[in-house]
Design an enzyme around this catalytic site. Structure first.
Site, PDB file in Angstrom:
ATOM      1  N   ARG A 171       0.770  -1.179  -0.004  1.00  0.00           N
ATOM      2  CA  ARG A 171       0.124  -0.107   0.155  1.00  0.00           C
ATOM      3  C   ARG A 171       0.931   1.298  -0.174  1.00  0.00           C
ATOM      4  NH1 ARG A 171      -2.260  -3.337  -1.265  1.00  0.00           N
ATOM      5  NH2 ARG A 171      -3.835  -4.579  -0.448  1.00  0.00           N
ATOM      6  N   SER A 220     -10.366  -0.488   4.287  1.00  0.00           N
ATOM      7  CA  SER A 220      -9.702  -0.721   5.421  1.00  0.00           C
ATOM      8  C   SER A 220      -9.022   0.583   5.955  1.00  0.00           C
ATOM      9  CB  SER A 220      -8.606  -1.788   5.254  1.00  0.00           C
ATOM     10  OG  SER A 220      -9.497  -2.990   4.832  1.00  0.00           O
ATOM     11  N   GLU A 290      -3.796   2.759   6.609  1.00  0.00           N
ATOM     12  CA  GLU A 290      -3.668   2.839   5.187  1.00  0.00           C
ATOM     13  C   GLU A 290      -4.225   4.012   4.627  1.00  0.00           C
ATOM     14  OE1 GLU A 290      -5.121  -0.743   3.593  1.00  0.00           O
ATOM     15  OE2 GLU A 290      -5.943   0.401   1.853  1.00  0.00           O
TER      16      GLU A 290
HETATM   17  C1  LIG Z   1     -15.625   0.173   0.261  1.00  0.00           C
HETATM   18  C2  LIG Z   1     -14.190   0.369   0.003  1.00  0.00           C
HETATM   19  C3  LIG Z   1     -13.361  -0.904  -0.435  1.00  0.00           C
HETATM   20  C4  LIG Z   1     -11.991  -0.644  -0.569  1.00  0.00           C
HETATM   21  N1  LIG Z   1     -11.253  -1.756  -1.023  1.00  0.00           N
HETATM   22  C5  LIG Z   1     -10.147  -1.598  -1.101  1.00  0.00           C
HETATM   23  C6  LIG Z   1      -9.108  -3.028  -1.367  1.00  0.00           C
HETATM   24  O1  LIG Z   1      -9.881  -4.015  -1.582  1.00  0.00           O
HETATM   25  N2  LIG Z   1      -7.747  -2.692  -1.608  1.00  0.00           N
HETATM   26  C7  LIG Z   1      -7.282  -1.446  -1.695  1.00  0.00           C
HETATM   27  O2  LIG Z   1      -6.021  -1.632  -1.866  1.00  0.00           O
HETATM   28  N3  LIG Z   1      -8.098  -0.331  -1.207  1.00  0.00           N
HETATM   29  C8  LIG Z   1      -9.463  -0.366  -1.078  1.00  0.00           C
HETATM   30  N4  LIG Z   1      -9.892   0.573  -0.872  1.00  0.00           N
HETATM   31  C9  LIG Z   1      -9.441   2.030  -0.733  1.00  0.00           C
HETATM   32  C10 LIG Z   1      -9.241   2.687  -2.132  1.00  0.00           C
HETATM   33  O3  LIG Z   1     -10.550   2.528  -2.717  1.00  0.00           O
HETATM   34  C11 LIG Z   1      -8.107   2.651  -2.875  1.00  0.00           C
HETATM   35  O4  LIG Z   1      -7.031   2.677  -2.014  1.00  0.00           O
HETATM   36  C12 LIG Z   1      -8.042   3.512  -3.877  1.00  0.00           C
HETATM   37  O5  LIG Z   1      -7.203   2.825  -4.858  1.00  0.00           O
HETATM   38  C13 LIG Z   1      -7.887   4.928  -3.838  1.00  0.00           C
HETATM   39  O6  LIG Z   1      -8.040   5.498  -5.065  1.00  0.00           O
HETATM   40  P1  LIG Z   1      -8.754   6.939  -5.044  1.00  0.00           P
HETATM   41  O7  LIG Z   1      -8.898   7.548  -6.625  1.00  0.00           O
HETATM   42  O8  LIG Z   1     -10.018   7.048  -4.376  1.00  0.00           O
HETATM   43  O9  LIG Z   1      -7.713   7.857  -4.434  1.00  0.00           O
HETATM   44  P2  LIG Z   1      -7.796   8.973  -3.325  1.00  0.00           P
HETATM   45  O10 LIG Z   1      -8.563   8.776  -2.100  1.00  0.00           O
HETATM   46  O11 LIG Z   1      -8.613  10.128  -4.184  1.00  0.00           O
HETATM   47  O12 LIG Z   1      -6.182   9.216  -3.219  1.00  0.00           O
HETATM   48  C14 LIG Z   1      -5.542   8.568  -2.377  1.00  0.00           C
HETATM   49  C15 LIG Z   1      -4.127   9.090  -2.364  1.00  0.00           C
HETATM   50  O13 LIG Z   1      -3.792   8.886  -3.431  1.00  0.00           O
HETATM   51  C16 LIG Z   1      -3.160  10.212  -3.949  1.00  0.00           C
HETATM   52  N5  LIG Z   1      -3.577  10.325  -5.238  1.00  0.00           N
HETATM   53  C17 LIG Z   1      -4.687  10.412  -5.821  1.00  0.00           C
HETATM   54  N6  LIG Z   1      -4.657  10.365  -7.339  1.00  0.00           N
HETATM   55  C18 LIG Z   1      -3.382  10.798  -7.531  1.00  0.00           C
HETATM   56  C19 LIG Z   1      -2.685  10.750  -8.628  1.00  0.00           C
HETATM   57  N7  LIG Z   1      -3.407  10.721 -10.050  1.00  0.00           N
HETATM   58  N8  LIG Z   1      -1.330  10.957  -8.774  1.00  0.00           N
HETATM   59  C20 LIG Z   1      -0.565  10.707  -7.660  1.00  0.00           C
HETATM   60  N9  LIG Z   1      -1.349  10.636  -6.402  1.00  0.00           N
HETATM   61  C21 LIG Z   1      -2.704  10.644  -6.307  1.00  0.00           C
HETATM   62  C22 LIG Z   1      -4.146  11.146  -3.090  1.00  0.00           C
HETATM   63  O14 LIG Z   1      -3.213  12.524  -2.945  1.00  0.00           O
HETATM   64  C23 LIG Z   1      -4.281  10.434  -1.818  1.00  0.00           C
HETATM   65  O15 LIG Z   1      -2.794  10.431  -1.081  1.00  0.00           O
HETATM   66  C24 LIG Z   1     -11.356   0.640  -0.548  1.00  0.00           C
HETATM   67  C25 LIG Z   1     -12.237   1.762  -0.281  1.00  0.00           C
HETATM   68  C26 LIG Z   1     -13.641   1.511  -0.056  1.00  0.00           C
HETATM   69  C27 LIG Z   1     -14.401   2.799   0.203  1.00  0.00           C
END
Ligand SMILES: Cc1cc2nc3c(=O)[nH]c(=O)nc-3n(C[C@H](O)[C@H](O)[C@H](O)COP(=O)(O)OP(=O)(O)OC[C@H]3O[C@@H](n4cnc5c(N)ncnc54)[C@H](O)[C@@H]3O)c2cc1C
Length: 298
Positions: A171, A220, A290
């Site tokens: 992660r 998580s 995380e």
């Molecule tokens: C119900 C649920 C289930 C989930 N299940 C999982 C799972 O099974 N496995 C898992 O790993 N995660 C899981 N997640 C967490 C999350 O969905 C992942 O980590 C996802 O990849 C985050 O993407 P995001 O676009 O929402 O990122 P954001 O929340 O918008 O950003 C996360 C981080 O990435 C940075 N960021 C965003 N975009 C960029 C970019 N283009 N370039 C550089 N940095 C950037 C942001 O500044 C921040 O620090 C879950 C979340 C939820 C709500």
């Protein structure tokens, strides 16, 4: 170029003092001083080249961030509704822009008979966020199949980078400050068994059974410490259902914190700290988060 001039010359939307509640899955947090939604990659390049402020924060779907109640100083660039092109290349290669939803990537690769990203079907984030977090589940993680990525910096300059130039962990990915993902190229396997849809169906069913899907959370909250599951540690202390303000620990999965309509970001942060304190006192294990904390407290 001054702000009014930039506003006239961009194709996307720039706004000031925008509530970020609708841009994260916990539905909490303060305002962004500036909030930019680019129309496309050229628009993003133009904006960054001309918008002279530093302190740029990228957001995808906001599914792994806790945005604090005092909001974010500087400019939030949100890719949730943009950068959604993809291209099927040759020899199992396929590229996606960073705004693409992980769930759709699982579906599109499956439809193209390419295997290896089915596990993304239940991850409610964007590709950019998934790359930044090295998102993963069911034994896979997003960087496993990446060959190259395209980055943009705060001056709007694009650079292509090979996977081997990154230090990739659980992660976590080490990304130089002021660089952001705009695209990734994956090399996938031809699915000779033609069973990707079946795999996706099973993953989604398993999630529905074990996780509080559909409720406001960030997935998580804590990383699994070596040889332990964060959820089991929290559950073993009887903390399921424990509540601070509008935030409570899910009764279905102890590593999920659920927010209700009254929750503040501060309620969630206090609950996170409470869990860390309890687990440390009782088990002598520190639970690292995380989820990423962004912005300022009030
Ligand atoms: C119900 C649920 C289930 C989930 N299940 C999982 C799972 O099974 N496995 C898992 O790993 N995660 C899981 N997640 C967490 C999350 O969905 C992942 O980590 C996802 O990849 C985050 O993407 P995001 O676009 O929402 O990122 P954001 O929340 O918008 O950003 C996360 C981080 O990435 C940075 N960021 C965003 N975009 C960029 C970019 N283009 N370039 C550089 N940095 C950037 C942001 O500044 C921040 O620090 C879950 C979340 C939820 C709500």
């Amino acid at each position: 170029m001054n702000f009014e001039h930039i506003k006239k010359n961009i194709r996307g939307k720039i706004r000031e003092n925008v509530s970020l509640k609708n841009y994260n899955t916990w539905k909490v947090g303060g305002e962004a001083e500036y909030f930019f939604e680019p129309y496309d990659l050229n628009d993003l390049k133009f904006f960054l080249a001309n918008f002279q402020k530093t302190n740029i924060t990228f957001l995808g779907n906001g599914s792994n961030v806790l945005i604090r109640d005092g909001g974010i100083q500087g400019c939030v660039i949100c890719l949730k509704n943009t950068l959604k092109d993809y291209e099927v290349l040759k020899d199992g290669e396929i590229s996606f822009e960073a705004g693409f939803s992980c769930m759709k990537i699982a579906q599109i690769t499956a439809r193209n008979n390419l295997s290896g990203l089915e596990f993304l079907c239940g991850v409610p984030g964007s590709l950019g966020g998934a790359l930044a977090m090295n998102a993963g589940c069911y034994g896979g993680n997003v960087w496993e199949k990446v060959t190259k990525v395209v980055l943009i910096n705060e001056q709007g300059i694009l650079r292509e980078r090979n996977k081997k130039e990154f230090k990739i962990g659980y992660r976590n990915v080490e990304l130089e400050k002021g660089s952001f993902f705009v695209k990734a190229i994956f090399k996938l396997d031809q699915n000779l068994l033609n069973n990707s849809q079946e795999i996706i169906k099973n993953f989604l069913e398993d999630r529905r059974k074990k996780q509080p899907t559909g409720l406001p959370s960030c997935g998580s909250v804590f990383k699994n410490p070596d040889h332990h599951h964060a959820a089991n540690l929290i559950d073993s202390l009887g903390l399921k259902g424990f509540k601070i303000g509008g935030a409570h620990i899910s009764t279905k999965h102890a590593n999920f914190i659920i927010s209700d309509k009254s929750a503040s970001s501060n309620d969630i942060e206090k609950l996170i700290e409470y869990i860390q304190k309890k687990v440390y006192e009782e088990k002598n294990i520190f639970l690292e988060t995380e989820v990423k904390f962004v912005g300022n407290n009030i």
